[in-house]
Design an enzyme around this catalytic site. Structure first.
Site, PDB file in Angstrom:
ATOM      1  N   ALA A  76      45.496  80.742  50.061  1.00  0.00           N
ATOM      2  CA  ALA A  76      45.924  79.358  49.920  1.00  0.00           C
ATOM      3  C   ALA A  76      46.456  78.891  51.274  1.00  0.00           C
ATOM      4  CB  ALA A  76      47.001  79.260  48.853  1.00  0.00           C
TER       5      ALA A  76
ATOM      6  N   GLY B 127      44.835  83.903  47.798  1.00  0.00           N
ATOM      7  CA  GLY B 127      43.935  83.082  46.984  1.00  0.00           C
ATOM      8  C   GLY B 127      42.472  83.467  47.146  1.00  0.00           C
TER       9      GLY B 127
HETATM   10  N1  CAA Z   1      46.437  79.040  55.514  1.00  0.00           N
HETATM   11  C1  CAA Z   1      46.324  78.181  56.521  1.00  0.00           C
HETATM   12  N2  CAA Z   1      45.698  78.458  57.684  1.00  0.00           N
HETATM   13  C2  CAA Z   1      45.156  79.674  57.807  1.00  0.00           C
HETATM   14  C3  CAA Z   1      45.216  80.638  56.772  1.00  0.00           C
HETATM   15  C4  CAA Z   1      45.897  80.277  55.583  1.00  0.00           C
HETATM   16  N3  CAA Z   1      45.995  81.103  54.516  1.00  0.00           N
HETATM   17  N4  CAA Z   1      44.609  81.756  57.187  1.00  0.00           N
HETATM   18  C5  CAA Z   1      44.160  81.499  58.429  1.00  0.00           C
HETATM   19  N5  CAA Z   1      44.487  80.247  58.813  1.00  0.00           N
HETATM   20  C6  CAA Z   1      44.192  79.589  60.081  1.00  0.00           C
HETATM   21  C7  CAA Z   1      45.149  80.060  61.175  1.00  0.00           C
HETATM   22  O1  CAA Z   1      46.375  79.363  61.113  1.00  0.00           O
HETATM   23  C8  CAA Z   1      44.332  79.726  62.405  1.00  0.00           C
HETATM   24  O2  CAA Z   1      44.436  78.348  62.667  1.00  0.00           O
HETATM   25  P1  CAA Z   1      44.643  77.825  64.202  1.00  0.00           P
HETATM   26  O3  CAA Z   1      43.393  78.260  64.916  1.00  0.00           O
HETATM   27  O4  CAA Z   1      44.779  76.344  64.050  1.00  0.00           O
HETATM   28  O5  CAA Z   1      45.858  78.516  64.717  1.00  0.00           O
HETATM   29  C9  CAA Z   1      42.904  79.979  61.966  1.00  0.00           C
HETATM   30  O6  CAA Z   1      42.916  79.960  60.540  1.00  0.00           O
HETATM   31  C10 CAA Z   1      42.386  81.338  62.415  1.00  0.00           C
HETATM   32  O7  CAA Z   1      43.313  82.319  61.963  1.00  0.00           O
HETATM   33  P2  CAA Z   1      43.972  83.422  62.939  1.00  0.00           P
HETATM   34  O8  CAA Z   1      44.070  82.905  64.333  1.00  0.00           O
HETATM   35  O9  CAA Z   1      45.237  83.877  62.299  1.00  0.00           O
HETATM   36  O10 CAA Z   1      42.827  84.520  62.870  1.00  0.00           O
HETATM   37  P3  CAA Z   1      43.027  86.103  63.049  1.00  0.00           P
HETATM   38  O11 CAA Z   1      41.648  86.664  63.158  1.00  0.00           O
HETATM   39  O12 CAA Z   1      43.988  86.408  64.129  1.00  0.00           O
HETATM   40  O13 CAA Z   1      43.689  86.602  61.678  1.00  0.00           O
HETATM   41  C11 CAA Z   1      43.958  86.671  59.292  1.00  0.00           C
HETATM   42  C12 CAA Z   1      42.990  86.472  60.476  1.00  0.00           C
HETATM   43  C13 CAA Z   1      44.452  88.133  59.285  1.00  0.00           C
HETATM   44  C14 CAA Z   1      43.194  86.376  58.017  1.00  0.00           C
HETATM   45  C15 CAA Z   1      45.153  85.727  59.468  1.00  0.00           C
HETATM   46  O14 CAA Z   1      44.659  84.401  59.699  1.00  0.00           O
HETATM   47  C16 CAA Z   1      46.059  85.674  58.276  1.00  0.00           C
HETATM   48  O15 CAA Z   1      46.858  86.570  58.081  1.00  0.00           O
HETATM   49  N6  CAA Z   1      45.945  84.595  57.487  1.00  0.00           N
HETATM   50  C17 CAA Z   1      46.824  84.383  56.338  1.00  0.00           C
HETATM   51  C18 CAA Z   1      46.443  85.287  55.173  1.00  0.00           C
HETATM   52  C19 CAA Z   1      47.417  85.104  54.052  1.00  0.00           C
HETATM   53  O16 CAA Z   1      48.600  85.358  54.156  1.00  0.00           O
HETATM   54  N7  CAA Z   1      46.893  84.649  52.918  1.00  0.00           N
HETATM   55  C20 CAA Z   1      47.660  84.444  51.699  1.00  0.00           C
HETATM   56  C21 CAA Z   1      48.130  83.036  51.640  1.00  0.00           C
HETATM   57  S1  CAA Z   1      49.299  82.803  50.348  1.00  0.00           S
HETATM   58  C22 CAA Z   1      48.365  82.580  48.944  1.00  0.00           C
HETATM   59  O17 CAA Z   1      47.148  82.706  48.935  1.00  0.00           O
HETATM   60  C23 CAA Z   1      49.155  82.205  47.733  1.00  0.00           C
HETATM   61  C24 CAA Z   1      48.442  82.214  46.471  1.00  0.00           C
HETATM   62  O18 CAA Z   1      48.220  83.234  45.847  1.00  0.00           O
HETATM   63  C25 CAA Z   1      48.043  80.961  45.837  1.00  0.00           C
END
Ligand code: CAA
Length: 257
Positions: free
Chosen positions: A63, A108
């Site tokens: 999400a 998500g």
């Molecule tokens: N929400 C918003 N933006 C996100 C995102 C997320 N879940 N995941 C990635 N992005 C965005 C990053 O902010 C980044 O944007 P910018 O280029 O504008 O900075 C872009 O996508 C690329 O991401 P990274 O630079 O972080 O890429 P990476 O290769 O270094 O890392 C990753 C990849 C490990 C997937 C990392 O992006 C990450 O940890 N993302 C979040 C994963 C996460 O925590 N997901 C759970 C969300 S909570 C949820 O889902 C609740 C629920 O159950 C409903």
């Protein structure tokens, strides 16, 4: 422009979540587009649906954390309901849904693939529920579906510790059925969807209903559900066609519905 692409290939279809710059993270717009895309699927013509993510890096990275960061408890609950409603629509969709997991399936992302009937993934896929590290619980069904799909103890370890698992481990624990190279993934998903589409659609739908609804029932009620669905297939065009093809040793079958 929609953040969800829709492509029809004969009697199968592919939904692609397409917000690549944010690794296909699910904000309200994506959830709304996904909901609308599901409503637009002609389930009388389409016999199996594939859900995948745009690009080679991520299926869905969860999400949208930016959108969630300022939510109040009430808004958080409403956001959870929004995702849950769409994912439940996928889970109860009349036709089979295959998740082709092409990279990160976090939060998500793991939750959406768990609402699909069948999961296959590419060898770079990573699965996990990072929510506890963000100060929240999984919110789109993760606490419920993960412990029903894999061993509850492992589901708890993944959710409490936020440790991710790779494609090989996901296959080992039954979270996915098969692992493919990145290039092979979508063709494999289409092959599987086409194999499903070759069978009698009315029977396949009844199988999905029997399995999904039966899993929530005590066995005595579940087998009655099966008996009713089994019975409902008789005298349909497809039952007559399928059995006639067998009895007359005919290879080609004309299933319609
Ligand atoms: N929400 C918003 N933006 C996100 C995102 C997320 N879940 N995941 C990635 N992005 C965005 C990053 O902010 C980044 O944007 P910018 O280029 O504008 O900075 C872009 O996508 C690329 O991401 P990274 O630079 O972080 O890429 P990476 O290769 O270094 O890392 C990753 C990849 C490990 C997937 C990392 O992006 C990450 O940890 N993302 C979040 C994963 C996460 O925590 N997901 C759970 C969300 S909570 C949820 O889902 C609740 C629920 O159950 C409903």
């Amino acid at each position: 422009m929609s953040t969800v692409l829709y492509e029809v290939k004969g009697n199968i279809a592919i939904l692609t979540i397409s917000r690549e710059k944010a690794l296909n993270a699910l904000n309200s717009e994506v959830l709304n587009d996904l909901d609308a895309a599901l409503d637009a699927v002609d389930v009388n013509a389409i016999r199996a649906l594939i859900i995948t993510g745009a690009g080679k890096k991520s299926f869905v990275a969860g999400a949208d954390i930016g959108e969630m960061s300022t939510l109040t408890p009430e808004e958080g609950e409403a956001f959870g309901k929004k995702g849950n409603d769409v994912f439940r629509k996928i889970e109860t969709f009349p036709i089979p849904v295959i998740a082709a997991v092409n990279g990160f399936a976090l939060g998500g992302g793991n939750e959406i693939c768990m609402s699909c009937d069948i999961r296959i993934c590419s060898d770079n896929a990573i699965f996990g529920q990072p929510e506890a590290g963000l100060g929240i619980t999984p919110g789109f069904g993760g606490t419920q579906r993960l412990a029903r799909i894999i061993a509850p103890g492992l589901a708890k370890e993944i959710i409490y510790s936020t440790k991710n698992i790779d494609a090989a481990k996901a296959k080992e624990v039954g979270l996915v059925n098969e692992v493919y190279t990145q290039d092979e993934l979508l063709p494999a998903a289409e092959k599987l969807a086409n194999k499903i589409a070759k069978n009698a659609p009315i029977a396949v739908r009844a199988c999905k209903k029997a399995i999904n609804e039966g899993l929530d029932l005590p066995m005595d009620e579940a087998i009655v559900l099966e008996e009713k669905l089994f019975g409902s297939c008789f005298k349909t065009h497809d039952q007559i066609e399928g059995m006639d093809a067998f009895l007359t040793k005919r290879k080609e079958k004309n299933f319609i519905n």
